[in-house]
Design a protein around this motif. Sequence first.
Motif, PDB file in Angstrom:
ATOM      1  N   VAL A 144       0.856  -1.180   0.000  1.00  0.00           N
ATOM      2  CA  VAL A 144       0.000   0.000   0.000  1.00  0.00           C
ATOM      3  C   VAL A 144       0.896   1.234   0.000  1.00  0.00           C
ATOM      4  O   VAL A 144       1.793   1.360   0.832  1.00  0.00           O
ATOM      5  N   GLN A 145       0.636   2.120  -0.944  1.00  0.00           N
ATOM      6  CA  GLN A 145       1.421   3.357  -1.053  1.00  0.00           C
ATOM      7  C   GLN A 145       0.475   4.548  -0.904  1.00  0.00           C
ATOM      8  O   GLN A 145      -0.474   4.692  -1.658  1.00  0.00           O
ATOM      9  N   VAL A 146       0.768   5.405   0.101  1.00  0.00           N
ATOM     10  CA  VAL A 146      -0.048   6.587   0.364  1.00  0.00           C
ATOM     11  C   VAL A 146       0.752   7.822  -0.043  1.00  0.00           C
ATOM     12  O   VAL A 146       1.865   8.037   0.441  1.00  0.00           O
ATOM     13  N   VAL A 147       0.168   8.629  -0.931  1.00  0.00           N
ATOM     14  CA  VAL A 147       0.816   9.859  -1.410  1.00  0.00           C
ATOM     15  C   VAL A 147      -0.012  11.041  -0.921  1.00  0.00           C
ATOM     16  O   VAL A 147      -1.207  11.144  -1.233  1.00  0.00           O
ATOM     17  N   ASN A 148       0.612  11.944  -0.131  1.00  0.00           N
ATOM     18  CA  ASN A 148      -0.121  13.067   0.456  1.00  0.00           C
ATOM     19  C   ASN A 148      -0.330  14.189  -0.568  1.00  0.00           C
ATOM     20  O   ASN A 148       0.183  14.130  -1.694  1.00  0.00           O
TER      21      ASN A 148
ATOM     22  N   ASP B 145       4.250  13.712  -1.448  1.00  0.00           N
ATOM     23  CA  ASP B 145       5.223  12.964  -0.649  1.00  0.00           C
ATOM     24  C   ASP B 145       4.639  11.599  -0.304  1.00  0.00           C
ATOM     25  O   ASP B 145       3.450  11.491   0.041  1.00  0.00           O
ATOM     26  N   ILE B 146       5.468  10.566  -0.382  1.00  0.00           N
ATOM     27  CA  ILE B 146       5.018   9.218  -0.014  1.00  0.00           C
ATOM     28  C   ILE B 146       5.114   9.072   1.495  1.00  0.00           C
ATOM     29  O   ILE B 146       6.180   9.269   2.099  1.00  0.00           O
ATOM     30  N   VAL B 147       3.974   8.752   2.120  1.00  0.00           N
ATOM     31  CA  VAL B 147       3.926   8.589   3.571  1.00  0.00           C
ATOM     32  C   VAL B 147       4.437   7.198   3.918  1.00  0.00           C
ATOM     33  O   VAL B 147       3.866   6.191   3.492  1.00  0.00           O
ATOM     34  N   SER B 148       5.538   7.130   4.680  1.00  0.00           N
ATOM     35  CA  SER B 148       6.117   5.841   5.062  1.00  0.00           C
ATOM     36  C   SER B 148       6.846   6.015   6.387  1.00  0.00           C
ATOM     37  O   SER B 148       7.957   6.553   6.433  1.00  0.00           O
ATOM     38  N   VAL B 149       6.204   5.603   7.478  1.00  0.00           N
ATOM     39  CA  VAL B 149       6.752   5.798   8.822  1.00  0.00           C
ATOM     40  C   VAL B 149       8.105   5.120   8.960  1.00  0.00           C
ATOM     41  O   VAL B 149       9.042   5.667   9.545  1.00  0.00           O
TER      42      VAL B 149
ATOM     43  N   TYR C  83      -5.462  12.901  -1.024  1.00  0.00           N
ATOM     44  CA  TYR C  83      -4.483  11.830  -0.940  1.00  0.00           C
ATOM     45  C   TYR C  83      -4.740  10.821  -2.062  1.00  0.00           C
ATOM     46  O   TYR C  83      -5.892  10.566  -2.432  1.00  0.00           O
ATOM     47  N   ILE C  84      -3.658  10.246  -2.580  1.00  0.00           N
ATOM     48  CA  ILE C  84      -3.761   9.156  -3.563  1.00  0.00           C
ATOM     49  C   ILE C  84      -3.263   7.879  -2.902  1.00  0.00           C
ATOM     50  O   ILE C  84      -2.159   7.857  -2.336  1.00  0.00           O
ATOM     51  N   VAL C  85      -4.046   6.830  -2.951  1.00  0.00           N
ATOM     52  CA  VAL C  85      -3.678   5.537  -2.367  1.00  0.00           C
ATOM     53  C   VAL C  85      -3.532   4.526  -3.506  1.00  0.00           C
ATOM     54  O   VAL C  85      -4.486   4.268  -4.241  1.00  0.00           O
TER      55      VAL C  85
ATOM     56  N   THR D 275      -6.950   4.757  -5.797  1.00  0.00           N
ATOM     57  CA  THR D 275      -8.141   5.514  -5.434  1.00  0.00           C
ATOM     58  C   THR D 275      -7.722   6.829  -4.792  1.00  0.00           C
ATOM     59  O   THR D 275      -6.538   7.044  -4.495  1.00  0.00           O
ATOM     60  N   ILE D 276      -8.705   7.717  -4.554  1.00  0.00           N
ATOM     61  CA  ILE D 276      -8.450   9.045  -3.986  1.00  0.00           C
ATOM     62  C   ILE D 276      -9.155   9.151  -2.646  1.00  0.00           C
ATOM     63  O   ILE D 276     -10.308   8.701  -2.488  1.00  0.00           O
ATOM     64  N   PHE D 277      -8.475   9.762  -1.661  1.00  0.00           N
ATOM     65  CA  PHE D 277      -9.036   9.976  -0.331  1.00  0.00           C
ATOM     66  C   PHE D 277      -8.904  11.464   0.000  1.00  0.00           C
ATOM     67  O   PHE D 277      -7.806  12.007   0.005  1.00  0.00           O
ATOM     68  N   ASN D 278     -10.014  12.111   0.277  1.00  0.00           N
ATOM     69  CA  ASN D 278     -10.029  13.532   0.628  1.00  0.00           C
ATOM     70  C   ASN D 278     -10.096  13.696   2.141  1.00  0.00           C
ATOM     71  O   ASN D 278     -11.037  13.226   2.792  1.00  0.00           O
ATOM     72  N   TYR D 279      -9.084  14.365   2.704  1.00  0.00           N
ATOM     73  CA  TYR D 279      -9.030  14.625   4.143  1.00  0.00           C
ATOM     74  C   TYR D 279      -9.273  16.120   4.360  1.00  0.00           C
ATOM     75  O   TYR D 279      -8.441  16.942   4.036  1.00  0.00           O
TER      76      TYR D 279
END
Length: 271
Positions: free
Chosen positions: A195-199, A203-207, A252-254, A266-270
């Motif tokens: 799973v790749q989360v792009v803010n 930027d790729i979110v990766s703890v 956000y793009i996931v 898919t797209i996630f709106n925060y």
Amino acid sequence: MSSKRNNNYKIAILLLSFFLLIVLFKSYKDNKSAKELQDTLKQETLITQNQLSEILTKYDSVSNLYNNFEESFQELSLKVTDLKDPKKNIKFKNLSELNKEIDQIKDSIKLLKEKLKQIEKLRTIIKPEVKTPKITENTVLKDAKFEVTNLQVKGVKFLTDNKTPNKVKPIEQIRVCFTVDRNKLISTGEKEFFVQVVNPKNDIVSVEELTFENNNITLKYSKLVKFEYQQQVTDVCSYVDLEKNKTVKGRYIVNLYSGTTKISSTIFNYN
């Protein structure tokens, strides 16, 4: 009373007649469709038989030409061998007989060349039969790809001590759920998706700064998702931790990857 009964009988007879007409019409349509289908099948059968007959005829022609070619070649080989053998040259009494034998050999060579041209023409007409592998439900293909549907993303906030959600507090995780479709060409067992989360700032979110490398391609991702796959429709959910400094409001793009191949997004709106 009798007139009422008669009316009821008439209505019943009318209904039965109407029902019978419907049944007869439907039976007529079914018979007509069946006849048309039968005629179509007969035509296709005749076409197939004609094609097979044509192929067999061409095959027989090639076989005969090939057999004649072999016989002529063997005969020519014997004659050439006779000429090469000095002992057998003694059988020619004079030069005329030798020239005659040479002319016969030339004629044989010319005939062979003509037959060779005919075989070359037939070879261009007749295409070789290509055998395609039969795929069954137990066949597992290396190039088979996953098909994913219903990719959904939702923000998650942790509750405070009084068990009430804090509206000011930002989200700390996102829940990613998706459905893996049924595919008999993929082997069973444990599978891994990335799973790749792009803010909104791209930027790729990766703890944990997670990366995956394959064929000189490096993929930076946010969460590794493992699940058991038994060649059936499989629902999968996972939670992705977010970096505080990269958690901003916006779009956000996931992305979902199988190896380095993107299989869904898919797209996630925060807000």
